[in-house]
Design a protein around this motif. Structure first.
Motif, mmCIF file in Angstrom:
data_model
loop_
_atom_site.group_PDB
_atom_site.id
_atom_site.type_symbol
_atom_site.label_atom_id
_atom_site.label_comp_id
_atom_site.label_asym_id
_atom_site.label_seq_id
_atom_site.Cartn_x
_atom_site.Cartn_y
_atom_site.Cartn_z
ATOM 1 N N CYS A 8 0.965 -0.988 0.004
ATOM 2 C CA CYS A 8 0.037 -0.047 0.014
ATOM 3 C C CYS A 8 0.924 1.243 -0.045
ATOM 4 O O CYS A 8 2.162 1.281 0.456
ATOM 5 N N ASN A 9 0.332 2.429 -0.469
ATOM 6 C CA ASN A 9 1.220 3.539 -0.820
ATOM 7 C C ASN A 9 0.329 4.841 -0.479
ATOM 8 O O ASN A 9 0.740 5.988 -0.744
ATOM 9 N N THR A 10 -0.624 4.786 0.189
ATOM 10 C CA THR A 10 -1.549 5.913 0.254
ATOM 11 C C THR A 10 -2.168 5.701 1.759
ATOM 12 O O THR A 10 -2.642 4.577 1.899
ATOM 13 N N PHE A 11 -1.772 6.742 2.732
ATOM 14 C CA PHE A 11 -2.367 6.305 4.221
ATOM 15 C C PHE A 11 -3.371 7.533 4.618
ATOM 16 O O PHE A 11 -2.995 8.623 4.209
ATOM 17 N N TYR A 12 -4.268 7.226 5.394
ATOM 18 C CA TYR A 12 -5.353 8.129 5.924
ATOM 19 C C TYR A 12 -5.338 7.979 7.325
ATOM 20 O O TYR A 12 -5.240 6.790 7.925
ATOM 21 N N LEU A 13 -5.809 9.111 8.044
ATOM 22 C CA LEU A 13 -6.218 9.068 9.385
ATOM 23 C C LEU A 13 -7.497 9.816 9.630
ATOM 24 O O LEU A 13 -7.713 10.742 9.114
ATOM 25 N N LEU A 14 -8.298 9.493 10.662
ATOM 26 C CA LEU A 14 -9.527 10.326 10.945
ATOM 27 C C LEU A 14 -9.447 9.945 12.565
ATOM 28 O O LEU A 14 -9.524 9.009 13.011
ATOM 29 N N ASP A 15 -9.974 11.297 12.928
ATOM 30 C CA ASP A 15 -10.120 11.284 14.632
ATOM 31 C C ASP A 15 -11.409 11.000 14.501
ATOM 32 O O ASP A 15 -12.623 11.616 13.924
ATOM 33 N N LEU A 16 -11.635 10.123 15.806
ATOM 34 C CA LEU A 16 -13.063 9.804 15.881
ATOM 35 C C LEU A 16 -13.818 10.741 17.039
ATOM 36 O O LEU A 16 -14.940 10.759 17.234
#
Length: 174
Positions: free
Chosen positions: A166-174
């Motif tokens: 994988c080469n694309t990374f994401y984060l979400l604050d819950l």
């Protein structure tokens, strides 16, 4: 595993689908979905979930503490799935959105947005404060969905998912 209602209430219109927790009887269908969809986006070989042994026993894998996996079905046929689990080698407040894949016939129905909502609801219930995900450049519809859902792109990966392809990374604050 999270306690969630057995099914989402959805209209019985043409194309309607249901999201429900995975059951042991779904393992082969979910594995088939993952193995059909990943090559469509070039995700084959080392470093991709297609080779992850858990693909063959998803119900058992997501019966672990602080984990949940859901399937999308229409007319009793599993068309996709997605789940959350603790981020490997991450902090205790971060989960990973994992193995979210849909067959072409499930796309464009709103199943992706509904699945993300269900997974994020489960993540909050399980006590997570952030949700991380990895994907591939080229999975454009998925990337648009993640960004519409509030995920923010990261410059580098978190944790150690074992999916080095994988080469694309994401984060979400819950």
């Amino acid at each position: 595993m999270t306690t969630t209602p057995a099914r989402d209430p959805l209209p019985r219109a043409a194309g309607a689908f249901a999201i429900r927790p995975i059951e042991a009887r779904d393992d082969a269908a979910v594995a088939a979905v993952i193995r059909a969809v990943m090559p469509e986006f070039g995700a084959v070989g080392d470093g991709f979930a297609i080779n992850d042994p858990e693909v063959d026993w998803m119900h058992r894998a997501y019966s672990q503490p602080r984990s949940a996996y859901f399937v999308v079905e229409r007319a009793g046929v599993v068309l996709g799935g997605g789940g959350v689990a603790p981020l490997a080698h991450g902090d205790s407040g971060t989960c990973e959105l994992r193995k979210m894949y849909f067959l072409p016939e499930a796309r464009g129905l709103g199943a992706g947005a509904a699945m993300i909502a269900r997974c994020l609801e489960a993540a909050r219930t399980l006590g997570f404060t952030r949700c991380y995900l990895e994907t591939l450049c080229g999975m454009d519809a998925a990337i648009r969905l993640y960004e519409r859902s509030g995920f923010v792109r990261l410059a580098s990966p978190l944790g150690d998912t074992g999916h080095g392809g994988c080469n694309t990374f994401y984060l979400l604050d819950l």
